[in-house]
Design a protein around this motif. Structure first.
Motif, PDB file in Angstrom:
ATOM      1  N   VAL A  97       0.794  -1.156  -0.097  1.00  0.00           N
ATOM      2  CA  VAL A  97       0.066  -0.057   0.042  1.00  0.00           C
ATOM      3  C   VAL A  97       0.773   1.145   0.084  1.00  0.00           C
ATOM      4  O   VAL A  97       1.733   1.557   1.083  1.00  0.00           O
ATOM      5  CB  VAL A  97      -0.996   0.279   1.204  1.00  0.00           C
ATOM      6  CG1 VAL A  97      -1.882   1.293   1.160  1.00  0.00           C
ATOM      7  CG2 VAL A  97      -1.781  -1.220   1.407  1.00  0.00           C
ATOM      8  N   ASP A  98       0.974   1.896  -0.996  1.00  0.00           N
ATOM      9  CA  ASP A  98       1.962   3.072  -1.222  1.00  0.00           C
ATOM     10  C   ASP A  98       1.049   4.271  -0.752  1.00  0.00           C
ATOM     11  O   ASP A  98       0.065   4.471  -0.899  1.00  0.00           O
ATOM     12  CB  ASP A  98       2.117   3.026  -3.044  1.00  0.00           C
ATOM     13  CG  ASP A  98       3.420   4.252  -3.072  1.00  0.00           C
ATOM     14  OD1 ASP A  98       4.422   4.014  -2.586  1.00  0.00           O
ATOM     15  OD2 ASP A  98       2.868   5.082  -3.549  1.00  0.00           O
ATOM     16  N   MET A  99       1.898   4.846   0.482  1.00  0.00           N
ATOM     17  CA  MET A  99       1.447   5.803   1.047  1.00  0.00           C
ATOM     18  C   MET A  99       0.871   7.190   0.264  1.00  0.00           C
ATOM     19  O   MET A  99       0.031   7.940   0.596  1.00  0.00           O
ATOM     20  CB  MET A  99       2.305   6.325   2.245  1.00  0.00           C
ATOM     21  CG  MET A  99       3.596   7.126   1.918  1.00  0.00           C
ATOM     22  SD  MET A  99       4.536   7.747   3.243  1.00  0.00           S
ATOM     23  CE  MET A  99       3.389   8.971   4.012  1.00  0.00           C
ATOM     24  N   PHE A 100       1.904   7.428  -0.857  1.00  0.00           N
ATOM     25  CA  PHE A 100       1.592   8.516  -1.416  1.00  0.00           C
ATOM     26  C   PHE A 100       0.592   8.235  -2.958  1.00  0.00           C
ATOM     27  O   PHE A 100      -0.101   9.160  -3.405  1.00  0.00           O
ATOM     28  CB  PHE A 100       2.971   9.217  -1.850  1.00  0.00           C
ATOM     29  CG  PHE A 100       3.561   9.821  -0.772  1.00  0.00           C
ATOM     30  CD1 PHE A 100       2.908  10.767  -0.052  1.00  0.00           C
ATOM     31  CD2 PHE A 100       4.949   9.713  -0.531  1.00  0.00           C
ATOM     32  CE1 PHE A 100       3.577  11.458   0.758  1.00  0.00           C
ATOM     33  CE2 PHE A 100       5.669  10.430   0.334  1.00  0.00           C
ATOM     34  CZ  PHE A 100       4.868  11.341   1.107  1.00  0.00           C
ATOM     35  N   GLY A 101       0.959   7.129  -3.432  1.00  0.00           N
ATOM     36  CA  GLY A 101       0.152   6.597  -4.536  1.00  0.00           C
ATOM     37  C   GLY A 101      -1.103   6.459  -4.272  1.00  0.00           C
ATOM     38  O   GLY A 101      -2.379   6.958  -4.422  1.00  0.00           O
ATOM     39  N   ASP A 102      -1.345   5.324  -3.586  1.00  0.00           N
ATOM     40  CA  ASP A 102      -2.627   4.619  -3.126  1.00  0.00           C
ATOM     41  C   ASP A 102      -3.212   5.542  -2.020  1.00  0.00           C
ATOM     42  O   ASP A 102      -4.492   5.602  -1.794  1.00  0.00           O
ATOM     43  CB  ASP A 102      -2.329   3.248  -2.434  1.00  0.00           C
ATOM     44  CG  ASP A 102      -1.891   2.216  -3.305  1.00  0.00           C
ATOM     45  OD1 ASP A 102      -2.436   2.153  -4.517  1.00  0.00           O
ATOM     46  OD2 ASP A 102      -1.044   1.218  -2.935  1.00  0.00           O
ATOM     47  N   GLY A 103      -2.361   6.099  -1.153  1.00  0.00           N
ATOM     48  CA  GLY A 103      -2.757   7.011  -0.187  1.00  0.00           C
ATOM     49  C   GLY A 103      -3.656   8.178  -0.444  1.00  0.00           C
ATOM     50  O   GLY A 103      -4.619   8.504   0.222  1.00  0.00           O
ATOM     51  N   PHE A 104      -3.395   8.808  -1.830  1.00  0.00           N
ATOM     52  CA  PHE A 104      -3.961   9.726  -2.264  1.00  0.00           C
ATOM     53  C   PHE A 104      -5.610   9.358  -2.547  1.00  0.00           C
ATOM     54  O   PHE A 104      -6.443  10.193  -2.819  1.00  0.00           O
ATOM     55  CB  PHE A 104      -3.563  10.447  -3.395  1.00  0.00           C
ATOM     56  CG  PHE A 104      -2.485  11.130  -3.036  1.00  0.00           C
ATOM     57  CD1 PHE A 104      -2.012  11.992  -1.939  1.00  0.00           C
ATOM     58  CD2 PHE A 104      -1.361  11.568  -3.941  1.00  0.00           C
ATOM     59  CE1 PHE A 104      -1.125  12.584  -1.627  1.00  0.00           C
ATOM     60  CE2 PHE A 104      -0.250  12.121  -3.669  1.00  0.00           C
ATOM     61  CZ  PHE A 104       0.004  12.711  -2.543  1.00  0.00           C
ATOM     62  N   TRP A 105      -5.649   8.235  -2.907  1.00  0.00           N
ATOM     63  CA  TRP A 105      -7.043   7.638  -3.028  1.00  0.00           C
ATOM     64  C   TRP A 105      -7.866   6.922  -2.064  1.00  0.00           C
ATOM     65  O   TRP A 105      -8.995   6.936  -1.992  1.00  0.00           O
ATOM     66  CB  TRP A 105      -6.948   6.312  -4.252  1.00  0.00           C
ATOM     67  CG  TRP A 105      -8.013   5.648  -4.569  1.00  0.00           C
ATOM     68  CD1 TRP A 105      -9.495   6.150  -4.955  1.00  0.00           C
ATOM     69  CD2 TRP A 105      -8.136   4.192  -4.647  1.00  0.00           C
ATOM     70  NE1 TRP A 105     -10.211   5.259  -5.127  1.00  0.00           N
ATOM     71  CE2 TRP A 105      -9.415   3.783  -4.983  1.00  0.00           C
ATOM     72  CE3 TRP A 105      -7.106   3.253  -4.551  1.00  0.00           C
ATOM     73  CZ2 TRP A 105      -9.669   2.564  -5.193  1.00  0.00           C
ATOM     74  CZ3 TRP A 105      -7.391   1.895  -4.704  1.00  0.00           C
ATOM     75  CH2 TRP A 105      -8.984   1.401  -4.980  1.00  0.00           C
ATOM     76  N   LEU A 106      -6.985   6.183  -1.153  1.00  0.00           N
ATOM     77  CA  LEU A 106      -7.602   5.738   0.078  1.00  0.00           C
ATOM     78  C   LEU A 106      -8.158   6.619   1.214  1.00  0.00           C
ATOM     79  O   LEU A 106      -9.103   6.532   1.903  1.00  0.00           O
ATOM     80  CB  LEU A 106      -6.675   4.724   0.608  1.00  0.00           C
ATOM     81  CG  LEU A 106      -6.130   3.424  -0.170  1.00  0.00           C
ATOM     82  CD1 LEU A 106      -4.966   2.783   0.592  1.00  0.00           C
ATOM     83  CD2 LEU A 106      -7.413   2.548  -0.135  1.00  0.00           C
ATOM     84  N   CYS A 107      -7.650   7.888   1.088  1.00  0.00           N
ATOM     85  CA  CYS A 107      -7.700   8.770   2.281  1.00  0.00           C
ATOM     86  C   CYS A 107      -8.472  10.112   1.523  1.00  0.00           C
ATOM     87  O   CYS A 107      -7.444  10.831   1.031  1.00  0.00           O
ATOM     88  CB  CYS A 107      -6.478   8.716   3.076  1.00  0.00           C
ATOM     89  SG  CYS A 107      -6.973   9.783   4.660  1.00  0.00           S
ATOM     90  N   ASP A 108      -9.308  10.690   2.145  1.00  0.00           N
ATOM     91  CA  ASP A 108     -10.009  11.774   1.765  1.00  0.00           C
ATOM     92  C   ASP A 108      -9.051  12.997   2.502  1.00  0.00           C
ATOM     93  O   ASP A 108      -8.836  12.782   3.555  1.00  0.00           O
ATOM     94  CB  ASP A 108     -11.445  11.799   2.170  1.00  0.00           C
ATOM     95  CG  ASP A 108     -12.273  11.167   1.347  1.00  0.00           C
ATOM     96  OD1 ASP A 108     -13.247  10.542   1.793  1.00  0.00           O
ATOM     97  OD2 ASP A 108     -12.016  10.812   0.271  1.00  0.00           O
TER      98      ASP A 108
END
Length: 771
Positions: free
Chosen positions: A285-296
């Motif tokens: 789970v990539d904090m900057f790639g996936d993170g922008f999608w996973l977390c509002d």
């Protein structure tokens, strides 16, 4: 005959008002009155009948009258002329959200829709649990529909439509959204309604493959008339021929016929090899790639649509912060209300990004999905004390199994960006492992610690020092619990050894066969560790794998002149193809077979360039699924099953070198793993046909198991470069069919199965559905 639907000479007229152009309305309003009405016949002389137990598919271009016929059958609108007869209670699902109040919760909408359909509260109470179970929305039943994605709406709408008692079910293109596992459940339910319960289904869809697969007959609508009617295969073929150019099917070409490749597969169900660890089915789970999608961003809350899209993949482990960010990541700066922007990647000059998806959000995600966390500790720019503090912080909030990894790829040579930033010797990394391990053990003695290894057995060199692993194996045994390796982010470069671009056939053949090289590499690492340490079966984690194409070879020996260079966009596009998905399936097969492999994590969930499962859509809609998602829908069901012995025999083929993958002269055309359940009553096989052109003619010899019934689930595509899971050109499709084994046995008593070229097939032997 016992008709359930009978339509005779049906005609439906609309009066359409065509307005004057807006410019005239604005400049000369006194000349404009209501537009002139014209008659439009949406249906013009439609006749057909259906018996009980039939499923009819209706196809045709937009505006041909498909939806109109459903609204008339549903009683929403009336016919202008002709007769319509329906025998029984009608249930319909004509559009997503129809009859829903988006300010009410899922539970409240169940009762609202039930009342609209004429059910009393007591009747709804009796079927409510069945609706919830079928929709499988969990806690989201208590959330407002305004927070639902399109796929979640489809789940709830379909569950209500099929659980309310009915005789006739009408469906209008509602299965185009949602994940594969739920679609499969829906289609399986539809077949059960028709075949076992004698119900009637009218299914309108642009998905021609599904119409052929589940319908007993089909009608092609064209300009309100029935252009063709009959068997689905015949009707669909005629429709495709008419719209070949519009459907981007290309001209009719004479395809070269490839003789099926014969293969003999032996399965010994009584020879158990090991229980498959659930942690093999993990993801980064990539904090900057996936993170922008996973977390509002504003509220730092997890995106409900993202979680709903990821949940069906069944990941049992999630690795964070993902990929190259780990050795620049300082966890304390990414928790709390006020957070410090973090370095993105290896270039310190790049703008820093705010860590919306921090450690707290990651643990929240692990809890929501029931996955164990794996943390990559910052050994590059961090300290042992910082790592111990992170572990202590996690343990205050989480009590389950915890996996730790010291550093991320600190072994590269000077041509890799990480090697430039971290020119570490093996001794320096080994010293850091000892320091980090002692600090972390003090914070949590129960955490399992991994150290990073590398193996230089590919076509190109890329590591700084061949003594890297030796320095690690010399560490005291209490330093680490497992070895971690990233040897399957392949092929990295789409080039030959002399820096030419290979042919397309060579690219795809080498890619699909590359897992055989990965498996040999895992075996070589286990052998090296055993030889040096004197210990056998040291646990190994493949903590990052996936398809990673690029044609820029500067990560090998510096920048070189490329011959026949392809644009980067072309190479990156290969990472989301069906061949990339088959590569990942092959890597998972290798992980299942290797006895020392206990953990693996694929690349990111969502990435525009690298191998990923989905691409987020704007807003709250369900994301676009890549072919890898179809593969994981099938393979992750093997978690926790028992691996049994299989053996495949077939004529071997050869593949050329591709990037880091060396040439291979001994590639089997089929790759097989077999599993059974804990009671030994159910057996399943996963089979990859590696041939890019020829189907597989497989003889199956099953020993120690009475295989009477089986279900085949197949993921396939016309060509390896297909990349879309949506209906249309370049589509990767899936289908499912059930058989009696006796119908497909040869004279030798063996089961005969034909598997499509370059495909993944999961074959489950049991009367029950379990895989």
């Amino acid at each position: 005959m016992d008709y359930s639907i009978r339509v005779r000479d049906l005609r439906k007229k609309y009066r359409v008002y065509f307005e004057k152009p807006a410019l005239i309305k604005n400049i000369l309003p006194f000349l404009v009155s209501q537009g002139k009405a014209q008659e439009f016949w949406a249906l013009d002389g439609i006749s057909f009948s259906m018996e009980k137990g039939e499923c009819i598919g209706i196809i045709g271009p937009n505006g041909s009258g498909k939806s109109t016929i459903l609204t008339i059958l549903a009683g929403v609108s009336s016919a202008t002329e002709g007769e319509v007869f329906t025998n029984g209670k009608v249930s319909s699902l004509l559009s997503l959200g129809a009859g829903f109040n988006f300010e009410l919760t899922g539970q409240e909408n169940v009762y609202l829709n039930g009342a609209i359909l004429g059910l009393s509260k007591a009747q709804i109470d009796r079927i409510y649990d069945d609706i919830v179970k079928f929709a499988d929305l969990g806690k989201f039943m208590n959330a407002k529909l305004a927070t639902y994605s399109a796929g979640m709406n489809m789940r709830l709408g379909f569950a209500i439509a099929v659980m309310v008692p009915f005789d006739i079910l009408l469906m209008d293109e509602v299965m185009a959204v949602g994940d594969l596992s739920f679609q499969t459940k829906c289609f399986r339910t539809m077949r059960k309604f028709c075949e076992d319960e004698g119900k009637t289904i009218v299914f309108v869809s642009h998905d021609l493959l599904k119409v052929e697969e589940i319908c007993s007959s089909a009608i092609w609508f064209e300009h309100g008339r029935a252009e063709a009617m009959g068997l689905p295969g015949d009707v669909v073929a005629a429709y495709k021929e008419r719209y070949r150019e519009k459907l981007a099917l290309g001209p009719v070409v004479r395809k070269e016929a490839y003789t099926p490749v014969p293969a003999l597969v032996t399965v010994d169900a009584g020879r158990e090899l090991r229980r498959i660890p659930e942690t093999i089915f993990g993801s980064n789970v990539d904090m900057f790639g996936d993170g922008f999608w996973l977390c509002d961003r504003p509220g730092k809350r997890l995106n409900a649509s993202a979680l709903a899209a990821i949940e069906p993949f069944g990941f049992r482990l999630l690795r964070y912060p993902g990929m190259q960010h780990a050795d620049y990541f300082h966890w304390r700066e990414a928790v709390g209300e006020s957070r410090t922007p973090q370095v993105f990647g290896t270039d310190l000059k790049k703008p820093k990004l705010y860590p919306h998806f921090g450690p707290a959000e990651f643990l929240q995600m692990c809890g929501a999905l029931g996955a164990a966390p794996m943390l990559t500790l910052n050994a590059g720019t961090g300290t042992p004390e910082e790592a111990a503090g992170w572990v202590s912080w996690v343990r205050e909030r989480y009590r389950g199994p915890l996996y730790l990894e010291i550093g991320h790829e600190l072994y590269y040579d000077k041509f890799h960006p990480l090697g430039v930033d971290f020119p570490w010797t093996p001794e320096r990394y080994a010293r850091a492992c000892g320091e980090f391990s002692r600090a972390v053990r003090g914070a949590d003695p129960s955490a399992r610690i991994g150290v990073q290894c590398c193996l230089e057995n590919g076509a190109f060199t890329r590591y700084r020092d061949p003594r890297w692993n030796e320095a690690i194996f010399a560490l005291p045994p209490e330093t680490f619990d497992f070895l971690s390796i990233h040897h399957a982010s392949l092929p990295i470069l789409n080039i030959t050894l002399d820096y030419h671009i290979p042919t397309e056939d060579d690219t795809w053949a080498a890619l699909i066969a590359a897992p055989q090289f990965v498996e040999r590499s895992l075996e070589a690492l286990a052998a090296q560790a055993g030889r040096i340490t004197g210990k056998k079966d040291i646990p190994i984690a493949l903590s990052e794998y996936g398809c990673n194409f690029t044609n820029v070879p500067n990560v090998v020996h510096g920048t070189h002149q490329m011959h026949d260079r392809c644009p980067d966009s072309v190479e990156w596009g290969r990472n989301h193809t069906f061949a990339a998905a088959l590569y990942e399936a092959g890597v998972l097969h290798a992980c299942l077979r290797r006895p020392e492999l206990f953990l693996s994590a694929r690349m990111t969930l969502s990435h525009p360039l690298f191998s990923s499962l989905v691409s987020p859509q704007d807003g709250e809609g369900m994301p676009l699924r890549h072919p890898q998602s179809l593969m994981h829908d099938l393979c992750n069901r093997f978690a926790g099953a028992t691996l049994v012995h299989t053996h495949a025999a077939a004529a071997e083929c050869a593949t050329p070198a591709l990037g880091f993958v060396p040439a291979n002269e001994h590639v089997l055309p089929c790759d097989v793993v077999g599993v059974k359940d804990a009671e030994g009553k159910k057996l399943a096989l996963s089979v990859i046909n590696r041939s890019i052109h020829a189907p597989l003619d497989m003889r199956l010899d099953i020993r120690g198991f009475d295989a009477r019934h089986y279900t085949m689930r197949v993921v396939q595509a016309e060509t390896p470069d297909c990349s879309s899971t949506l209906p249309g050109p370049h589509q990767v499709t899936s289908w499912e069919r059930s058989f009696r084994a006796r119908e497909n046995r040869g004279g030798d008593g063996m089961l005969r199965l034909g598997l499509p070229k370059h495909s993944l097939s999961v074959i489950a032997f049991s009367r029950e559905d379990w895989i």
